[in-house]
Enzyme design. Structure first.
Site, mmCIF file in Angstrom:
data_model
loop_
_atom_site.group_PDB
_atom_site.id
_atom_site.type_symbol
_atom_site.label_atom_id
_atom_site.label_comp_id
_atom_site.label_asym_id
_atom_site.label_seq_id
_atom_site.Cartn_x
_atom_site.Cartn_y
_atom_site.Cartn_z
ATOM 1 N N GLU A 177 0.831 -1.212 0.000
ATOM 2 C CA GLU A 177 0.000 0.000 0.000
ATOM 3 C C GLU A 177 0.863 1.259 0.000
ATOM 4 O O GLU A 177 1.265 1.738 1.055
ATOM 5 C CB GLU A 177 -0.920 0.014 1.240
ATOM 6 C CG GLU A 177 -1.817 1.246 1.271
ATOM 7 C CD GLU A 177 -2.697 1.334 2.531
ATOM 8 O OE1 GLU A 177 -2.483 0.567 3.482
ATOM 9 O OE2 GLU A 177 -3.585 2.194 2.529
ATOM 10 N N LYS A 219 -2.651 -2.217 -2.975
ATOM 11 C CA LYS A 219 -3.681 -1.337 -2.393
ATOM 12 C C LYS A 219 -3.310 0.080 -2.779
ATOM 13 O O LYS A 219 -2.295 0.620 -2.324
ATOM 14 C CB LYS A 219 -3.731 -1.517 -0.876
ATOM 15 C CG LYS A 219 -4.741 -0.595 -0.192
ATOM 16 C CD LYS A 219 -5.162 -1.154 1.163
ATOM 17 C CE LYS A 219 -5.985 -0.148 1.938
ATOM 18 N NZ LYS A 219 -6.663 -0.749 3.088
#
Ligand code: 13P
Length: 334
Positions: A177, A219
């Site tokens: 992420e 992500k």
């Protein structure tokens, strides 16, 4: 752990119409969310609230997995069922946030680096035993005057890749992420350029460090104008910019991309995801891994009367899951 098992877990996380619920707020962050609705940040409140989310009836119809905090993965339901076991029994994959948060990056004023690599192999072994089959590490990229620097992007990309390689060694699917923050007065073009540079650096580092993309999930943050930018744009422009940026920088072999909500309203987060999926012709499934955009309405309702509002708050969670699931299919009707 075989490559096939990693790939199978990754694919299950982004199965058609399924997304992830992020409930991995640190004790300090959940404290802020609780303070916002007048709740004390006690261990029992945190346990009860996470129980509410995880045990939402029929949640697995729309949710493939939940990202837990280290405290939560060791907690139990009121009936003494460990949360990871409850999730597995109900068709959801337990995940775990493994980074230890951000610290100022020395030599780079205004920038952050994510910590938590030391001892990570041992922690991953323990999380695996507790039932975790995927993990999350969040890097933060700030946009401002003269930032982000190449150094900040590179060190965070390097750490993401080291984390991802360790996860795969232990049979855990890494969610990588790199969050480009919404805060700021920058325009959407600036966000696009920073996001593209960040993703290129991250996928370069993953390649250098032999990370198996078939067993990795990205992500991503959406490509948006800064929250204080005078020039806001419509849903279609966000969708087109985000998909274009991802297509230029993310290999097609990746099993899927999920988005964070990053401070967008519930409605915006859902509308943007839906619009992206309606564009069609995408190399990967695009789904969600929302924290606030899955939880905030339910938390506000629960806090008003935690005993009486438990079931109603769960139905609010379910509705958010259903709406985002439709958006992941490009079938949300607003
Ligand atoms: P938000 O959707 O609230 O941004 O949280 C997602 C997340 O996991 C951030 O790391």
């Amino acid at each position: 752990m075989s490559i096939e098992q990693l790939a199978e877990t990754a694919q299950a996380l982004v199965a058609p119409g399924k997304g992830i619920i992020a409930i991995d707020e640190s004790i300090a962050t959940i404290g802020k969310r609780f303070a916002g609705v007048g709740l004390d940040n006690t261990e029992e409140h945190r346990r009860r609230y996470r129980e509410l989310l995880i045990t939402t009836p029929r949640l697995a119809n729309h949710i493939s997995g939940a990202i837990l905090h280290e405290e939560t993965i060791g907690q139990k339901t009121r009936d003494a069922v460990p949360f990871p076991k409850y999730m597995t029994d109900h068709g959801m994959i337990p995940g775990i946030k493994v980074d230890l948060g951000t610290q100022p990056l020395a030599g780079c004023p205004g920038e952050l680096v994510t910590e938590g690599l030391d001892g990570l192999r041992t922690r991953l072994q323990a999380y695996y035993k507790l039932g975790a089959r995927f993990a999350k590490w969040r890097a933060v990229i700030n946009i401002g005057e003269d930032i982000p620097s190449g150094t900040c992007i590179e060190v965070n990309a390097h750490a993401l890749a080291r984390y991802a390689a360790l996860c795969q060694e232990q049979g855990i699917v890494p969610i990588i992420e790199p969050e480009v923050l919404m805060e700021g007065d920058h325009d959407i073009q600036t966000c696009y350029e920073v996001t593209e540079a960040t993703l290129r650096s991250v996928f370069g580092a993953l390649y250098e460090q032999n990370v198996l993309l078939e067993g990795t999930i990205l992500k991503a943050s959406m490509v948006l104008p800064g929250s204080r930018c005078a020039d806001q744009v419509d849903v279609e422009e966000v969708a087109e910019s985000t998909v274009m940026c991802l297509k230029t920088a993310v290999p097609a072999i990746l099993p899927g991309i999920v988005f964070l909500s990053g401070g967008q309203s519930d409605e915006d987060a859902t509308a943007h995801l839906d619009a992206m999926n309606r564009l069609g012709n995408l190399p990967w499934p695009l789904s969600f891994s929302y924290g606030r955009a899955m939880q905030q309405a339910a938390l506000a309702h629960w806090a008003k009367d935690p005993d009486r509002n438990f079931a109603k708050a769960q139905s609010i969670v379910f509705e958010r899951a259903r709406a985002n699931s439709l958006a992941a299919l490009g079938q949300w009707e607003g």
